[in-house]
Write a protein that holds these residues in place. Sequence first.
Motif, PDB file in Angstrom:
ATOM      1  N   ASP A   1      10.295  15.210  -8.698  1.00 51.62           N
ATOM      2  CA  ASP A   1      11.046  15.915  -7.676  1.00 51.62           C
ATOM      3  C   ASP A   1      11.645  14.846  -6.759  1.00 51.62           C
ATOM      4  O   ASP A   1      11.577  13.647  -7.062  1.00 51.62           O
ATOM      5  CB  ASP A   1      10.101  16.851  -6.915  1.00 51.62           C
ATOM      6  N   ARG A   2      12.176  15.236  -5.634  1.00 46.48           N
ATOM      7  CA  ARG A   2      12.682  14.264  -4.677  1.00 46.48           C
ATOM      8  C   ARG A   2      11.531  13.406  -4.166  1.00 46.48           C
ATOM      9  O   ARG A   2      10.368  13.831  -4.151  1.00 46.48           O
ATOM     10  CB  ARG A   2      13.370  14.977  -3.522  1.00 46.48           C
ATOM     11  N   ASP A   3      11.861  12.212  -3.766  1.00 46.00           N
ATOM     12  CA  ASP A   3      10.860  11.323  -3.189  1.00 46.00           C
ATOM     13  C   ASP A   3      11.528  10.445  -2.139  1.00 46.00           C
ATOM     14  O   ASP A   3      12.663  10.705  -1.742  1.00 46.00           O
ATOM     15  CB  ASP A   3      10.170  10.482  -4.278  1.00 46.00           C
ATOM     16  N   SER A  40      21.348  12.955 -10.285  1.00 48.72           N
ATOM     17  CA  SER A  40      20.684  12.602  -9.029  1.00 48.72           C
ATOM     18  C   SER A  40      21.595  12.983  -7.875  1.00 48.72           C
ATOM     19  O   SER A  40      22.691  12.434  -7.731  1.00 48.72           O
ATOM     20  CB  SER A  40      20.361  11.112  -8.978  1.00 48.72           C
ATOM     21  N   HIS A  87      17.582  24.204  -4.629  1.00 52.11           N
ATOM     22  CA  HIS A  87      16.935  22.913  -4.872  1.00 52.11           C
ATOM     23  C   HIS A  87      16.492  22.867  -6.328  1.00 52.11           C
ATOM     24  O   HIS A  87      16.015  23.872  -6.874  1.00 52.11           O
ATOM     25  CB  HIS A  87      15.720  22.724  -3.961  1.00 52.11           C
ATOM     26  N   GLU A 105      14.783   8.944  -3.551  1.00 50.21           N
ATOM     27  CA  GLU A 105      15.815   9.919  -3.884  1.00 50.21           C
ATOM     28  C   GLU A 105      15.494  11.219  -3.139  1.00 50.21           C
ATOM     29  O   GLU A 105      14.761  12.062  -3.650  1.00 50.21           O
ATOM     30  CB  GLU A 105      15.874  10.141  -5.394  1.00 50.21           C
ATOM     31  N   PRO A 106      16.002  11.381  -1.926  1.00 48.74           N
ATOM     32  CA  PRO A 106      15.534  12.427  -1.021  1.00 48.74           C
ATOM     33  C   PRO A 106      16.107  13.822  -1.245  1.00 48.74           C
ATOM     34  O   PRO A 106      15.703  14.754  -0.550  1.00 48.74           O
ATOM     35  CB  PRO A 106      15.961  11.898   0.348  1.00 48.74           C
ATOM     36  N   HIS A 107      17.020  13.987  -2.203  1.00 54.87           N
ATOM     37  CA  HIS A 107      17.640  15.297  -2.359  1.00 54.87           C
ATOM     38  C   HIS A 107      17.094  16.043  -3.574  1.00 54.87           C
ATOM     39  O   HIS A 107      16.118  16.762  -3.466  1.00 54.87           O
ATOM     40  CB  HIS A 107      19.158  15.142  -2.384  1.00 54.87           C
ATOM     41  N   TYR A 108      17.682  15.907  -4.733  1.00 51.90           N
ATOM     42  CA  TYR A 108      17.101  16.569  -5.909  1.00 51.90           C
ATOM     43  C   TYR A 108      17.552  15.901  -7.197  1.00 51.90           C
ATOM     44  O   TYR A 108      18.519  15.133  -7.217  1.00 51.90           O
ATOM     45  CB  TYR A 108      17.421  18.066  -5.936  1.00 51.90           C
ATOM     46  N   SER A 109      16.847  16.206  -8.278  1.00 51.28           N
ATOM     47  CA  SER A 109      17.218  15.771  -9.622  1.00 51.28           C
ATOM     48  C   SER A 109      17.457  17.003 -10.485  1.00 51.28           C
ATOM     49  O   SER A 109      16.829  18.045 -10.289  1.00 51.28           O
ATOM     50  CB  SER A 109      16.113  14.920 -10.255  1.00 51.28           C
ATOM     51  N   THR A 167      22.901  12.918  -4.213  1.00 55.29           N
ATOM     52  CA  THR A 167      22.888  11.885  -3.182  1.00 55.29           C
ATOM     53  C   THR A 167      23.177  12.423  -1.779  1.00 55.29           C
ATOM     54  O   THR A 167      22.921  11.733  -0.793  1.00 55.29           O
ATOM     55  CB  THR A 167      23.918  10.783  -3.509  1.00 55.29           C
ATOM     56  N   TYR A 189      26.528  14.610  -6.635  1.00 55.85           N
ATOM     57  CA  TYR A 189      25.556  14.015  -7.554  1.00 55.85           C
ATOM     58  C   TYR A 189      26.251  13.170  -8.606  1.00 55.85           C
ATOM     59  O   TYR A 189      27.399  13.398  -8.972  1.00 55.85           O
ATOM     60  CB  TYR A 189      24.708  15.104  -8.230  1.00 55.85           C
TER      61      TYR A 189
END
Length: 314
Positions: free
Chosen positions: A140-142, A168, A115, A145-149, A170, A183
């Motif tokens: 971080d994810r929110d 980002s 992650h 955007e539920p995965h990661y940056s 997805t 991503y």
Amino acid sequence: MLWKKKGLIYKPSGEKKWSCSHAQVPVAEFIAEQDKIRIYFSTRDSLGRSLPDYLDVSAFDPQRIIYKNQSPILDLGENGTFDDCGVMPSCVVNSNGKKYLYYIGWNVRNTIPYHNAVGLAISEDDGNTFKKFSEGPLWDRDYKEPHYSGSTCVLIDDNNVWRNWYLSCTEWRRVNGKMEPRYHIKYAESNDGIDWKREGIISIDYADSNEAGIVKASVIKKAGKYCMWYSYRNFSNYRVDPKNSYRIGYAESSDGIHFKRMDSLSGIDISSNGWDDLMICYPHVVDVKDKRLMFYNGNGFGQSGFGYAELVST
């Protein structure tokens, strides 16, 4: 456009105990008053943990290394924080006498391999030392955007608008028995480089259902036009199959938000043999004196080191 490859610059030889392999995601900063280019990158220790490093090369001959850093720029985070398994530089920006080093924080996971989140370190002594802005990530994810940056490219534009083109994720998908991330590149804005407004705006989207990774934007603005270089790959066998592995793409925009992909014009591809004959990835484009240079990774996502190319025609 056409890029002329100039060759490999650096690959770790294990001379530093904390740098056993990889010189990944080169981030170049031209320091004109010293006629040098500082290249930040991520290396790996014996446990495979990413640590930030840098070296200086001659602005006249980037293959000539003039200084090698001797200790990690930043330490891993405390156990349980977002960067306790890795710290990977992805962009450096100068503002009000300070250097803002944006980086990727790594965690090892269970249901998926890893992650990422976006971190920041700041230098107030011209890059000699950096201090983490916080123990937590800038974002971080929110719920949007539920995965990661991941990797970011930051440019301070007109009216002190900080622009950010960032990876980002997805989705995660099981491919050939392994969980693989997908991503693309989204866009965010800030007034201070710390608090970012993310609205899910996509700057570079997937070309088709087979494309899975669009990463490491590098943006230059000139004459009102935004030019972006990045790398892209497919879902399956991208680690070993040159047909599916990373290539460097190119896009243009008039507003810096919505980009038109023009990958056929990128002007650079894998070599027929050598350190970048399987993949080319993670480009960073910078203007040095009267030249435009691209620093990039080759095979193994940086395991074979990084090199550079020079733009010879537009």
